[in-house]
Design an enzyme around this catalytic site. Structure first.
Site, PDB file in Angstrom:
ATOM      1  N   ASP A  91      29.010 -40.382   6.396  1.00  9.60           N
ATOM      2  CA  ASP A  91      28.738 -38.920   6.264  1.00  9.60           C
ATOM      3  C   ASP A  91      28.972 -38.482   7.930  1.00  9.60           C
ATOM      4  O   ASP A  91      28.342 -38.801   8.757  1.00  9.60           O
ATOM      5  CB  ASP A  91      27.184 -38.716   6.047  1.00  9.60           C
ATOM      6  CG  ASP A  91      26.879 -37.762   5.201  1.00  9.60           C
ATOM      7  OD1 ASP A  91      27.247 -36.614   5.409  1.00  9.60           O
ATOM      8  OD2 ASP A  91      26.107 -37.958   4.068  1.00  9.60           O
ATOM      9  N   ASP A  97      28.904 -32.711   6.068  1.00  7.36           N
ATOM     10  CA  ASP A  97      27.871 -32.083   5.496  1.00  7.36           C
ATOM     11  C   ASP A  97      28.002 -30.590   5.933  1.00  7.36           C
ATOM     12  O   ASP A  97      28.571 -30.122   6.948  1.00  7.36           O
ATOM     13  CB  ASP A  97      26.658 -32.685   6.595  1.00  7.36           C
ATOM     14  CG  ASP A  97      25.337 -32.209   6.239  1.00  7.36           C
ATOM     15  OD1 ASP A  97      25.039 -32.389   5.181  1.00  7.36           O
ATOM     16  OD2 ASP A  97      24.821 -31.636   7.021  1.00  7.36           O
ATOM     17  N   GLU A 133      30.875 -30.861   1.181  1.00  6.54           N
ATOM     18  CA  GLU A 133      29.617 -30.708   0.789  1.00  6.54           C
ATOM     19  C   GLU A 133      29.636 -29.098   0.884  1.00  6.54           C
ATOM     20  O   GLU A 133      29.262 -28.475   1.907  1.00  6.54           O
ATOM     21  CB  GLU A 133      28.402 -31.189   1.453  1.00  6.54           C
ATOM     22  CG  GLU A 133      27.099 -30.784   0.547  1.00  6.54           C
ATOM     23  CD  GLU A 133      25.954 -30.327   1.391  1.00  6.54           C
ATOM     24  OE1 GLU A 133      24.819 -30.288   0.910  1.00  6.54           O
ATOM     25  OE2 GLU A 133      26.191 -30.040   2.599  1.00  6.54           O
ATOM     26  N   HIS A 136      21.140 -36.721  -3.359  1.00  6.67           N
ATOM     27  CA  HIS A 136      19.907 -36.963  -2.538  1.00  6.67           C
ATOM     28  C   HIS A 136      19.428 -35.395  -2.169  1.00  6.67           C
ATOM     29  O   HIS A 136      18.253 -35.725  -1.761  1.00  6.67           O
ATOM     30  CB  HIS A 136      20.292 -37.771  -1.317  1.00  6.67           C
ATOM     31  CG  HIS A 136      21.101 -37.000  -0.486  1.00  6.67           C
ATOM     32  ND1 HIS A 136      22.634 -36.607  -0.671  1.00  6.67           N
ATOM     33  CD2 HIS A 136      20.920 -36.162   0.777  1.00  6.67           C
ATOM     34  CE1 HIS A 136      22.795 -35.998   0.220  1.00  6.67           C
ATOM     35  NE2 HIS A 136      22.002 -35.680   1.289  1.00  6.67           N
ATOM     36  N   ASP A 137      19.802 -34.593  -2.540  1.00 10.65           N
ATOM     37  CA  ASP A 137      19.294 -33.032  -2.396  1.00 10.65           C
ATOM     38  C   ASP A 137      18.630 -32.592  -3.585  1.00 10.65           C
ATOM     39  O   ASP A 137      18.180 -31.212  -3.799  1.00 10.65           O
ATOM     40  CB  ASP A 137      20.266 -32.211  -1.945  1.00 10.65           C
ATOM     41  CG  ASP A 137      20.668 -32.677  -0.533  1.00 10.65           C
ATOM     42  OD1 ASP A 137      19.832 -33.174   0.117  1.00 10.65           O
ATOM     43  OD2 ASP A 137      21.977 -32.338  -0.175  1.00 10.65           O
TER      44      ASP A 137
HETATM   45  C1  NOJ Z   1      22.938 -31.199   3.389  1.00  8.12           C
HETATM   46  C2  NOJ Z   1      22.716 -32.749   3.173  1.00  8.12           C
HETATM   47  O1  NOJ Z   1      22.938 -33.099   1.971  1.00  8.12           O
HETATM   48  C3  NOJ Z   1      21.070 -32.399   3.284  1.00  8.12           C
HETATM   49  O2  NOJ Z   1      20.257 -33.558   2.802  1.00  8.12           O
HETATM   50  C4  NOJ Z   1      20.647 -32.072   4.511  1.00  8.12           C
HETATM   51  O3  NOJ Z   1      19.088 -31.770   4.627  1.00  8.12           O
HETATM   52  C5  NOJ Z   1      21.352 -30.730   4.901  1.00  8.12           C
HETATM   53  N1  NOJ Z   1      22.766 -30.782   4.647  1.00  8.12           N
HETATM   54  C6  NOJ Z   1      21.178 -30.552   6.456  1.00  8.12           C
HETATM   55  O4  NOJ Z   1      22.066 -31.459   6.996  1.00  8.12           O
END
Ligand code: NOJ
Length: 542
Positions: free
Chosen positions: A72, A181, A257, A318-319
């Site tokens: 990542d 990210d 992402e 994970h979000d």
């Molecule tokens: C996206 C990530 O997937 C998330 O987990 C994170 O909190 C935010 N970006 C900030 O880096």
């Protein structure tokens, strides 16, 4: 929290699952204000996860097993504990040190107001005021996320050069790629103009989806127009990185992402000279609904076809609330920002049946697919985590209005009878507890109780991934079949001669003649595919 030697130990499990690669969320030195997405040193494995040597060994072991490794990369912001930010705080306004971040004087007579009206994606203002060395209030700095995640200034060549060097550091080690990210967030509109939409945005990415689908609580605004998301300038960065990766041997890649819409905007991230993949969150947001799913498949495939890239399918990460739990809600198209005990509780059995069916759709579509850890065990969200256990900054910054993302991050159960379900190797000896408490329901989902058990979710994933490989479905093509009828809850398509049939209607549907059943997410009885199920069929041999 798990560690790198633990990953190395479980690589054979991933090999047996049938995946090609593993993406690791950030393991770099970090105060863990946002689960490692607050990086204090981009070149160092955090002690709590092991050492750089442990990483090298893990990478070598993965490659030995034929698994690729994606790490990542968090380029939008650093931790406030990163040396650069500490130097910036110690330096004067206008200095080279401050130019690496986005510092601005405040508005108002004494600079007491934020420089603009942007909100943090985790809630609250996107600006924090600094204190000068003499104790007086100083400039403000921008943080699209937590106050401990200051945004880097990507207009600054030094920032670009440093991140190139970080890419090279991990590429030199042999990593196969990077998950980038907030790939849509690095460039901000010139002048940092006010934006009314920010006030309604809590989790930017997720609200964006809500805006698209107008689910309850959505802002209803076109968040793709936010002055901090999806600015054209980000593409220059990816064209640069594309060239950098091309200098390396092998098949190195970047996956974005980027919560942007419509699909055509997302496709811009995977143009031939940019990234190789971009998560298709539209599919994830479609929920359990035949018409929305069919529409998402069509629009996603069409948009990337125009740039010659594959679609990258994903159902959980994970979000987001895990898909077996989302699909067990009364409205299986809603997208809650976490679930707590006082919220509607999902129907676990119904949600799992639908999740298994949706996964079979995902794996049969042409393109790439990502599996979120524990998904292969049919893990539900932890929907009753007590407030004291929560860690997500979004929970704290919204005063608990957002339950946050902890419920999908609970360590997975390896063995039903071991303390911590076998997650923490030290657990039995020193009583160490997993970093988030595991719900009792995890015992039934433990890998050891599913291994080798016909019909278990783990065996379903293994069989589906093997079938996908055998029939080259990822490299195939998608064609709606004659049976496709989303208005009636039937989704049906062909890929490389395989018929994929999903029943989202209330009644069982007859399997078509001339086809043999290979795999189904629920038992087929009397030739009927039950509700909330998917089947793979192949033409019967004459
Ligand atoms: C996206 C990530 O997937 C998330 O987990 C994170 O909190 C935010 N970006 C900030 O880096």
């Amino acid at each position: 929290m798990g560690d790198i030697p633990g990953i190395t130990q479980q690589l054979p499990y991933l090999r047996k699952l049938g995946v090609d690669a593993v993406w690791l969320s950030p393991f770099y030195k970090s105060p863990q204000a946002d689960a490692g997405y607050d990086v204090a040193d981009y070149r160092l494995v955090d002690q709590r996860f092991g050492s750089n040597e442990d990483f090298d060994h893990m990478l070598e072991t993965a490659h030995g097993l034929g698994l690729k490794v994606i790490v990542d990369l968090v380029p939008n912001h650093t931790s406030d504990e990163h040396a650069w930010f500490q130097e910036a705080l110690a330096a004067a306004p206008g200095s080279r040190e401050r130019e690496r971040y986005i510092f601005r004087p405040g508005k108002g007579e004494n600079g007491e107001q934020e420089p603009n009206n942007w909100n943090s994606i985790f809630g609250g203002p996107a600006w924090t005021r600094t204190t000068n060395p003499d104790g007086t209030p100083g400039e403000w700095y921008l943080h699209l996320f937590d106050t401990k995640q200051p945004d880097l200034n990507w207009e600054n060549e030094e920032v670009r050069e440093e991140m190139r060097s970080v890419l090279r550091f991990w590429l030199d080690k042999g990593v196969d790629g990077f998950r980038v990210d907030v790939a849509h967030g690095m460039i901000k509109a010139k002048g940092l103009p006010d934006w009314e939409g920010a006030a309604a945005m809590v989790e930017g990415s997720i609200s964006e989806g809500e805006a698209t689908h107008e689910s309850p609580g959505g802002s209803g605004q076109d968040l793709s127009k936010a002055p901090f998301f999806d600015q054209d300038g980000v593409h220059e960065i990816y064209r640069d990185w594309h060239q950098l990766l091309a200098e390396y041997s092998g098949d190195r890649m970047l996956v974005a992402e980027a919560w942007v819409e419509p699909a055509e905007r997302l496709a811009r991230y995977v143009r031939p000279d940019e990234m190789q993949q971009a998560f298709n969150f539209d599919f994830l947001l479609a929920g359990w609904d035949a018409e929305r799913l069919a529409h998402s498949i069509d629009s996603s495939i069409e948009a990337v076809a125009a740039v010659g890239a594959p679609v990258t399918w994903v159902l959980s990460n994970h979000d987001t609330v895990r898909h077996p739990s989302r699909f067990g809600l009364k409205d299986p198209t809603t997208f809650p920002k976490g679930i707590a005990a006082e919220d509607e509780q999902p129907d676990a059995a119904l949600g799992l049946a639908r999740a298994r069916a949706a996964t079979l759709v995902e794996f049969a579509l042409p393109g790439s697919a990502y599996v979120y850890q524990g998904e292969e065990l049919g893990l539900p969200e932890h929907t009753t985590l007590p407030a004291e256990a929560r860690q997500d900054p979004a929970f704290f910054r919204t005063g608990g209005a957002e339950r946050g993302r902890d419920g999908c991050r609970v360590p997975l159960p390896w063995t039903a009878s071991a303390p911590g379900y076998g997650f923490s190797l030290n657990g039995p000896q020193d009583g160490a507890q997993p970093w988030l408490p595991q719900p009792a329901a995890f015992a039934d989902h433990a890998a050891d109780v599913q291994d080798g058990v016909d019909g278990s979710t783990l065996e379903l994933y293994r069989a589906a991934l093997a079938f996908r490989r055998e029939h080259s479905l990822g490299r195939g093509s998608h064609l709606w079949s004659a049976a496709h009828n989303p208005e009636r809850g039937v989704v049906a398509f062909l890929n490389n001669g395989v018929l994929v049939l999903t029943n989202m209607s209330e009644a069982g549907i007859a399997l078509p003649s001339g086809f043999a059943l290979v795999l189904s997410s629920a038992p087929v009885q009397d030739g009927l595919l039950p509700s909330d199920a998917t089947a793979y069929l192949v033409p019967e041999k004459a």
